[in-house]
Every structure is written in structure tokens, then in C-alpha cells.
Design a protein around this motif. Structure first.
Motif, PDB file in Angstrom:
ATOM      1  N   ASP A 161       0.796  -1.115  -0.090  1.00 40.25           N
ATOM      2  CA  ASP A 161      -0.197  -0.044   0.059  1.00 40.25           C
ATOM      3  C   ASP A 161       0.809   1.125   0.003  1.00 40.25           C
ATOM      4  O   ASP A 161       0.620   2.333  -0.675  1.00 40.25           O
ATOM      5  CB  ASP A 161      -0.847   0.192   1.104  1.00 40.25           C
ATOM      6  N   TYR A 173      -2.079  -5.177  -9.476  1.00 40.57           N
ATOM      7  CA  TYR A 173      -3.212  -5.874  -8.505  1.00 40.57           C
ATOM      8  C   TYR A 173      -2.647  -7.071  -7.675  1.00 40.57           C
ATOM      9  O   TYR A 173      -3.118  -7.145  -6.445  1.00 40.57           O
ATOM     10  CB  TYR A 173      -4.278  -6.278  -9.431  1.00 40.57           C
ATOM     11  N   MET A 733      -6.975   2.269  -8.939  1.00 36.85           N
ATOM     12  CA  MET A 733      -7.479   2.252  -7.491  1.00 36.85           C
ATOM     13  C   MET A 733      -7.652   3.822  -6.989  1.00 36.85           C
ATOM     14  O   MET A 733      -6.887   4.476  -7.218  1.00 36.85           O
ATOM     15  CB  MET A 733      -6.582   1.572  -6.412  1.00 36.85           C
ATOM     16  N   ASN A 735      -8.601   5.702  -3.416  1.00 36.85           N
ATOM     17  CA  ASN A 735      -8.486   5.488  -1.795  1.00 36.85           C
ATOM     18  C   ASN A 735      -8.897   6.864  -1.175  1.00 36.85           C
ATOM     19  O   ASN A 735      -8.560   7.957  -1.506  1.00 36.85           O
ATOM     20  CB  ASN A 735      -7.151   5.007  -1.504  1.00 36.85           C
ATOM     21  N   ILE A 754     -11.146   2.033   0.424  1.00 36.67           N
ATOM     22  CA  ILE A 754     -10.508   1.477  -0.715  1.00 36.67           C
ATOM     23  C   ILE A 754     -11.753   1.204  -1.841  1.00 36.67           C
ATOM     24  O   ILE A 754     -12.452   0.482  -1.538  1.00 36.67           O
ATOM     25  CB  ILE A 754      -9.643   0.596  -0.925  1.00 36.67           C
ATOM     26  N   ASP A 755     -11.902   2.214  -2.929  1.00 36.86           N
ATOM     27  CA  ASP A 755     -12.811   1.740  -4.034  1.00 36.86           C
ATOM     28  C   ASP A 755     -14.127   1.466  -3.469  1.00 36.86           C
ATOM     29  O   ASP A 755     -14.674   0.331  -3.647  1.00 36.86           O
ATOM     30  CB  ASP A 755     -12.200   0.481  -4.695  1.00 36.86           C
ATOM     31  N   LYS A 761     -12.935  -6.395  -8.503  1.00 35.72           N
ATOM     32  CA  LYS A 761     -12.155  -5.877  -9.751  1.00 35.72           C
ATOM     33  C   LYS A 761     -11.856  -7.175 -10.852  1.00 35.72           C
ATOM     34  O   LYS A 761     -11.580  -8.168 -10.062  1.00 35.72           O
ATOM     35  CB  LYS A 761     -11.113  -5.185  -9.470  1.00 35.72           C
ATOM     36  N   PHE A 782     -12.474  -6.212  -3.785  1.00 33.73           N
ATOM     37  CA  PHE A 782     -11.666  -5.160  -3.733  1.00 33.73           C
ATOM     38  C   PHE A 782     -12.076  -4.256  -2.758  1.00 33.73           C
ATOM     39  O   PHE A 782     -11.092  -3.507  -2.095  1.00 33.73           O
ATOM     40  CB  PHE A 782     -11.379  -4.472  -5.014  1.00 33.73           C
ATOM     41  N   ARG A 783     -13.220  -3.798  -2.711  1.00 36.40           N
ATOM     42  CA  ARG A 783     -13.746  -2.954  -1.763  1.00 36.40           C
ATOM     43  C   ARG A 783     -13.392  -2.944  -0.384  1.00 36.40           C
ATOM     44  O   ARG A 783     -13.427  -3.961   0.188  1.00 36.40           O
ATOM     45  CB  ARG A 783     -15.283  -2.514  -1.916  1.00 36.40           C
TER      46      ARG A 783
END
Length: 826
Positions: A161, A173, A733, A735, A754-755, A761, A782-783
């Protein structure tokens, strides 16, 4: 042993030479001291944290040294030669205070100015904006530095991150890191290689909590004093360390719907002894991925798969270290780091295939476990001479990492199970000797280094008949593979200035690599030996102009040796129709790098722009081909030196404060992929022979609000990455982060999102070969929403004994020192 003898001879001769100047006139060198104090608000008597302290000669305004106050208002300026000085203290919204003269002498080299009070003055706001604050991104003479500890939106995450927000870098990813489009980089921890990076770097970075990272240095054009490893440059991750006197510590924790982390740091500094310890962990909740795979051969054969898999990650790490100053001139340092990282992938695939007109449908269930354990033990000794800047240091590092990959696969159509295991042990011993000698207008650096690396891989595959319970070793796939790589190197650099405005640093490094590999238990691998020598020059010249403008031109040669991740000959056939294997015969990449860089700082605006060219031969890429197994042409992945890539790129980074409370930052990198394939590689490529354009970048905004609230948002985007056979997925992405300071800035609580509008995704890739077309779609959750907390504790004060100890790296950061810049144009 011959390498150890060589190092011993060089050490003795260098040590003897290093002491020669002392006999002639070393006794007249001045004692080095320091100036310290504490800055407070004249009205509230509270500390003025991060105030700027500038040092110049008495009755002069040109700064020659300086410091920033810490969050207690304390500061210290070290390496002060006895004399009369002018101290200028400033900060946003305060009236600048000047103390002149401040006198230090040989008998009293250390001066404590006590409490310095600054008076608020709103009229000065427009004149001193950002002087007293450390920017999140700093453009230094030899590197670009991202100050992660100043960032709001990374708490509770991991090193991946953090790297996603660093200018010049891009992270896909799956956590694979590239620098200006190239994944051939050298990742260091506190300036040293780590055994955890010997395998899959993407997995290793996920095991480092973001809260442990102080800053990240990106060096695109390293000088000859750095190892030649990494064709595109070096990423140096610096972890947090407290240098203030007393007992202190910090606690960091984060909980979220995707990942959780915790970390504890302890620091004890008393007089000349410093002891540090930390421990932490990281856990990601199980996440379910969806896979769709299609492979169609030109003869009509096909293999179609769709399925689900669940991935779970867990990591712990810790370290303990001690620094001790015997006296002003001799100091030692020792640090032991331990790490443990594991992730498992359990899932199933529904398969439908046709080979030779015979169709088959079945379900495959697979359990895959990967584990990395290891340690790094670093030891340093430094001797400083009475002549300022002259020193000699000796470093020794012992590192070991175990990389375990186990799997078992069950097939529904036949009562059969395949069980595979790979246990690789990577052992490294590193010895390094460095010497620095300043002359009147030139700084000379030289040194030698030896890396002795031994890798042993114990691989085995058994086939089990579930109906009868028999477990039979698979012929040719049970063996022990040994790989030995020794690297001997020596370097020298010269740094100097011309006409005050020109800085030059030139150097050369020679590295000799000796390799041998052999296997026992199988005849499938032929023993081999290989050795090669590489001379890697470096050159940088910089020109400064008015208004903090700098133009630099640099050149260097770099090489990339394949790691065990690419060399491991273990055949992974957990998926019978998608097998992979390393290539122990891989050769190194060689790259020539040219760069022109421009940077400027105008009021609250920072601009950094570069044009670069990288010519890489014997570039290493993955190769996917057909492989005939049991009469079926399956997908087989390995690695090879596929040809030469000539890449031209442009990078721009900018930061601006349109208002006092708002900071906007952006980074954009565009570059080409122009591959000239070898004859063998050209036969298995079906993509067009043309130049492909790729890009990556990010935009971010930080807004500070009253009552200790800070809001940040950033957006990342990466184009699809090209290979000589096709393209890999793009990545983007979004954030958002919000932090509230607590307990008089000793603690904070934050929220990260995030997202928010993308629960999952999709990542699509495509490979084209004259014999087949292969496409893949990988969907992951992903969220993410997470809450993080941090708290600092302990009683600290400025240490009154000047520390001369070892720089916590074997690569000697900061090549500037008033001389020519180090090798980076950013």
C-alpha cells in the motif's frame, strides 16, 4: 576461503593507507561538536514542532547546515567545527528569531541553547510557508524520498500500500512492483538486502506493516558505490527508529474488512547505548477469487476452466538491535530481524477440454500452501578519524530464508491425487569494507564486497491412488538441486564541484560472478558452471541555477541477476493443464541508463521532470508454450532471456499548495516497450513487431482541518503491461483517508476506504502464440473499509552525547555532502 583472504588483504592495506594522513597532520584536526536546543511558543509555552533551524557563519546569511525540530520542539545540529555561528529559527506564522554569535570551542564543542521562544506573527505567513514542515515527497540530490510516516491514508496497511503512492513506482493488482515500467529492481530494507526478498518480492512486501515504514527512497541512477543489481534502479525501504534519549515506544493497530495488522515498537537510549525492538503481525481475511481461463490451440484442441479459490494470508515479524559508541571515533551496531509469512490458496476448477477430438469434463480440487521463514543478522563497525568526513567501516551480514511450496490436487474423474512439495533454503553471507577520504576539493570513496550465496531446493512429487491408498514417487520429479552464486566486487568514486554551480560524481564498479549448479536424485538436470565479469560505470553532473533550479544528466550501467524465484527447477503441476517451472540456466540482464532531469522549488510548488532512455539486453520474461504431456498439448510457463528492449520515457512529478491547508500532488510516467527478440523467442511470439506505449500515474489531495483532522484522497491508474507474447492486466484504485489526532498529538485514529463503488475488480490478460491463443480473467474482492489507531508513549529528551555510530546501511546513503550529487536525477 580465497574470497575471505582477498577481503582481509584489502582491509589491512586500506586501513594502513587510511591512517597515513593522521601521522602527518591529523593531530591538528578540529574536534567535532553539536548545537542543540528546544523551540516553544512564547505565548502558550507549547513546543513548536518541526520548526526550521538554519546554521550559517556568524554575520552571514547563507546556510551551511540545519535541522528540523521534532514533535517536542527539540533539535540538534551535529558535525560542528569550533567557531562562531549564526542560528536562524523560523516556522509558519512565527517571527523569525536570529541568535548571533553562537560560539563553540575545542574545550566546549557542544552548546545547548536551552529554550528558544518564537513569537506569533500573522503578517509573516506568506513569506515562510512550508519552511518548517517536512514534505511527503522530497527531491534530494541523489534520490526521491517519500515520507510515509507523514501520510494519512496508509495506516493499517502493508508495504504494498505504501509503494503504490511513491512517485516513479507502480504496483499491479497482485503486488508486483515496477520502477518506470521495469520490474527488474533491487529492494533493500534499511539499505541492506533481505532474505525475505529472495523469493517472490510481491509476497514479501505484504508481510511488512505500513506502520513500521518511515520513508521510501527511489534511486533511478545509483552511483558505483551501490551494488550493480537492479537494471531499473533501487528501492530502499527505511523503517522507523527513534534517536532521542530515554524510553519510548509506539503501538499501531488496524482492523478492516480485508486486512488487519498490529505492531509494537520499543526504544531505549541511554548515553552511548541504544536498544530497539519491535514485533508485529498482519492477517488478511479469506477472500474468494473467481477464475475464467480459455486456451484454444490452432488444431482445434481447447482447455476451458472456471472456478473459485480462497486465499488467506498471515505474517509475523520482529527485530531487536543495539548500537553502542565506544567513544567519539568507534562504534558498533548489530540487528537481528526475524520474519514468518504464510498464505494458502484452496479452491476448485471445473474443466472442459478436448485433445485429439476426445472431450473430457472433470473437477479439480487443489490445496496450495506457501510459507517463508527467515532471519537477517547485520553487524557494523565504523571508525571515524579526526579529519572530518574521513572514515572506514566494516559490515557483515548473515541471512537465511526458507521458501516452502506444498500442494495437493484431487481429480473427480479418476481416483487419483498428486502431492507436491518444494523446500528451498537460501543462505547468504556478505562482507563489505568501505573507506571515505575527503581531500581539499574532492571526496574519494572506495570499497570491496563479497556475497556468498548458497541455495538448496528439495523437491518431490508423489502420485496417490485413492482407491488403493498407494503413494508412488513420480519418476524424474524427486530431487535435490544445489545452486551456488558468489559475487565479488570493488568500487571507487570521486565527487567534486566546479565553478561552485557544477557538481560532478564519477565512479566505476567491477563485479565478478561465479555460478555452479547440480542436482542429485535425477538425471533431468545437467550440472553446469558459469562465470562472468561486469564493469559498471556511473556518471552524474548537475548544474544549479537561481530560484532552486537544478538540471542533472546521469549515466550508469546496471545488471539483473535472476533470483531463486526464476531459477527454481521445481515443476509445479498442481493444475495439470497449466504447469510452471523455473529455468536454472538463465543469464543476467544488462542495461545502459541515460537520464536528464530538471527540478525546481518555487514558493509552495515542487516540479520534477525527467527524460530517460534504457537499453536492456538479455531481458528476462516469462514464456508460455505448448508442452506435450501424455499426448496432450498443455500450457507450460517458464522464463528465458528473450531479447533486447529499448525504452524511452518521460516522468513528471508535481506538488503544489494552492492554500495553506490544501496540498495537491501528481505523478505521471509514460514509456515505450520496443522488444527486439532473439531468434528462439521470435518463433513463439504472435504479437505485432511495433513500439507499444504504456503509462502509470496518480493524483492525490490532502486537506488539513481544525482540531487535528486531516483528509486525503488519491487515485492510481496503470495501463496494461506488455510482454513479448501479449499483455497483462491494467490496474486502478481510489483511496480515501481521514485521521484525527488525539492525546496532544501522541495518538491518532483513522478511517481508510478503498474503491467504495467497486466490490470486485476484474483483471484480464491475453497471450498469443503461433500455436494457440490464451486468455484469462481473474476477479477478486476489492472494496475495503478499515479503522486504524496509533499511540506513542514514553519520556524523551535530546541526547547530550553526540552519536558517531554506524549508518544503518552498507550502501552509504546521501552522496551529496556539499559535493556532487549521487547518481539520481530525481
Amino acid at each position: 576461503m580465497k574470497y575471505l583472504y582477498l577481503l582481509l588483504v584489502v582491509f589491512i592495506s586500506t586501513k594502513t593507507f587510511a591512517q597515513m594522513p593522521m601521522g602527518a597532520g591529523g593531530g591538528s584536526s578540529a574536534i567535532i561538536g553539536k548545537i542543540s536546543g528546544t523551540v516553544i511558543d512564547s505565548i502558550t509555552n507549547k513546543p513548536v514542532d518541526y520548526a526550521t533551524i538554519a546554521l550559517s557563519k556568524s554575520q552571514q546569511t547563507k546556510s551551511t547546515n540545519g535541522s528540523l525540530a521534532d514533535d517536542k520542539g527539540a533539535f540538534k545540529i551535529e558535525k560542528i567545527i569550533p567557531g562562531k555561528y549564526r542560528i536562524t529559527v523560523s516556522f509558519i506564522g512565527y517571527q523569525t528569531k536570529i541568535i548571533d554569535p553562537v560560539t563553540t570551542t575545542n574545550s566546549k564543542p557542544d552548546i545547548n541553547l536551552g529554550t528558544i521562544k518564537l513569537s506569533p506573527n500573522a503578517k509573516l505567513l506568506n513569506e515562510v510557508v512550508v519552511e518548517g514542515q517536512t514534505s511527503i515527497v522530497e527531491n534530494k540530490i541523489d534520490k526521491l524520498v517519500y515520507n510515509a510516516e507523514k501520510d494519512v491514508a496508509i495506516a493499517g496497511g502493508n508495504a504494498t500500500d505504501v509503494l503504490r503512492k511513491v512517485p516513479l513506482l507502480s504496483v499491479d493488482y497482485d503486488g508486483n512492483v515496477s520502477l518506470r515500467g521495469s520490474s527488474n529492481i533491487r529492494v533493500l530494507i534499511n539499505g541492506k538486502p533481505s532474505g525475505t526478498m529472495a523469493g517472490n518480492i510481491a509476497d514479501a512486501l505484504k508481510a511488512i506493516p505500513a506502520d513500521q515504514i518511515k520513508n521510501v527512497e527511489v534511486i533511478t541512477s545509483p552511483s558505483a558505490k551501490y551494488d550493480a543489481e537492479g537494471t531499473s534502479g533501487i528501492i530502499n525501504i527505511i523503517t522507523k527508529k527513534n534517536n532521542l534519549e530515554g524510553m519510548s515506544g509506539s503501538v499501531n493497530a488496524g482492523v478492516g474488512i480485508r486486512q488487519n495488522s498490529g505492531n509494537l515498537n520499543l526504544n531505549l537510549k541511554k548515553s552511548r547505548l541504544t536498544v530497539t525492538a519491535n514485533g508485529g503481525g498482519y492477517y488478511s481475511w479469506p477472500q474468494t477469487s473467481i477464475l475464467d481461463f480459455n486456451r484454444i490451440n490452432n488444431n482445434g484442441d481447447f482447455n476451458l476452466q472456471n472456478g473459485r479459490s480462497t486465499t488467506e494470508r498471515l505474517a509475523t515479524n520482529g527485530s531487536i538491535g543495539a548500537d553502542y559508541d565506544f567513544n567519539k571515533y568507534n562504534s558498533v551496531s548489530s540487528t537481528l530481524k526475524l520474519n514468518w509469512f504464510q498464505f494458502g490458496v484452496d479452491g476448485f476448477n471445473d474443466n472442459k477440454n478436448s485433445f485429439g477430438g476426445v472431450q473430457q469434463a472433470f473437477t479439480r480440487v487443489t490445496n496450495n500452501k506457501n510459507r517463508v521463514t527467515g532471519y537477517d543478522w547485520n553487524n557494523d563497525y565504523t571508525h571515524k578519524f579526526k579529519k572530518e568526513g574521513q572514515e572506514i567501516s566494516l559490515a557483515w551480514q548473515l541471512t537465511q530464508s526458507n521458501l516452502v511450496n506444498d500442494y495437493d490436487s484431487y481429480f473427480s474423474t479418476v481416483a487419483r491425487q498428486e502431492i507436491g512439495t518444494s523446500d528451498a533454503i537460501n543462505k547468504e553471507s556478505t562482507f563489505q569494507l568501505d573507506y571515505t577520504h575527503p581531500f581539499k576539493k574532492i571526496v574519494w570513496e572506495t570499497g570491496v564486497k563479497a556475497i556468498l550465496r548458497d541455495i538448496t531446493n528439495d523437491s518431490g512429487v508423489d502420485s496417490a491412488d485413492l482407491s488403493g491408498g498407494n503413494r508412488i514417487p513420480v519418476d524424474g520429479r524427486n530431487f535435490i538441486y544445489d545452486y551456488n552464486q558468489d559475487v565479488l566486487s570493488a568500487y571507487t568514486t570521486f565527487g567534486f564541484t566546479l565553478a561552485k554551480k557544477y557538481g560532478v560524481k564519477v565512479g566505476g564498479r567491477y563485479e565478478f560472478t561465479d555460478i555452479n549448479g547440480f542436482a542429485t536424485g535425477t538425471a533431468a538436470f545437467t550440472p553446469f558452471t558459469n562465470d562472468y565479469g561486469n564493469f559498471v560505470p556511473s556518471f552524474v553532473v548537475s548544474r544549479t541555477f537561481k530560484n532552486f533550479q537544478t538540471v542533472k544528466f546521469s549515466y550508469n550501467k546496471r545488471l539483473q541477476r535472476p533470483s531463486v524465484f526464476f531459477l527454481n527447477p521445481f515443476l509445479n503441476s498442481a493444475d495439470f493443464y497449466n504447469q510452471s517451472q523455473g529455468n536454472p540456466l538463465l543469464g543476467p540482464e544488462l542495461a545502459d541508463n541515460f537520464e536528464i532531469n530538471y527540478s525546481t522549488f518555487v514558493k509552495t510548488t515542487i516540479i520534477n521532470a525527467s527524460i530517460y532512455y534504457r537499453a536492456t539486453k538479455d531481458i528476462i520474461e516469462s514464456i508460455i508454450t505448448n508442452r506435450s504431456v501424455d499426448g496432450k498439448n498443455i500450457s507450460f510457463t517458464t522464463y528465458d532471456n528473450v531479447g533486447r528492449n529499448n525504452s524511452v520515457g518521460f516522468n513528471f512529478f508535481g506538488s503544489v499548495n494552492p492554500t495553506k491547508k490544501l496540498t495537491l500532488r501528481g505523478n505521471f510516467n509514460i514509456y515505450t516497450y520496443d522488444i527486439n527478440l532473439s531468434a528462439a523467442s521470435a518463433n513463439i511470439s504472435a504479437i505485432e513487431d511495433k513500439v507499444y506505449l504504456m503509462y502509470n500515474g496518480f493524483l492525490s489531495a490532502t486537506y488539513t482541518m481544525p482540531k487535528g483532522l486531516t483528509f486525503e484522497t488519491f487515485l492510481i491508474t496503470n495501463s496494461p503491461r506488455r510482454t513479448f507474447q501479449g499483455r497483462n492486466p491494467s490496474f486502478n484504485m481510489w483511496n480515501l483517508g481521514l485521521k484525527k489526532e488525539l492525546f496532544n498529538k501522541k495518538g491518532s485514529i483513522g478511517l481508510n476506504v478503498i474503491d467504495p463503488f467497486n466490490n470486485r475488480k476484474n483483471f484480464e490478460s491475453e497471450i498469443r502464440n503461433p500455436a494457440f491463443i490464451q486468455s484469462n480473467n481473474f476477479s477478486i474482492p476489492f472494496r475495503s473499509v478499515g479503522v486504524n489507531f496509533s499511540w506513542r508513549f514514553g519520556s524523551l529528551k535530546v541526547n547530550q552525547n553526540p552519536k558517531k555510530g554506524v549508518k544503518n546501511d552498507d550502501l552509504k546513503q546521501g552522496d551529496g555532502g556539499g559535493q556532487a550529487g549521487g547518481g539520481m536525477g530525481n
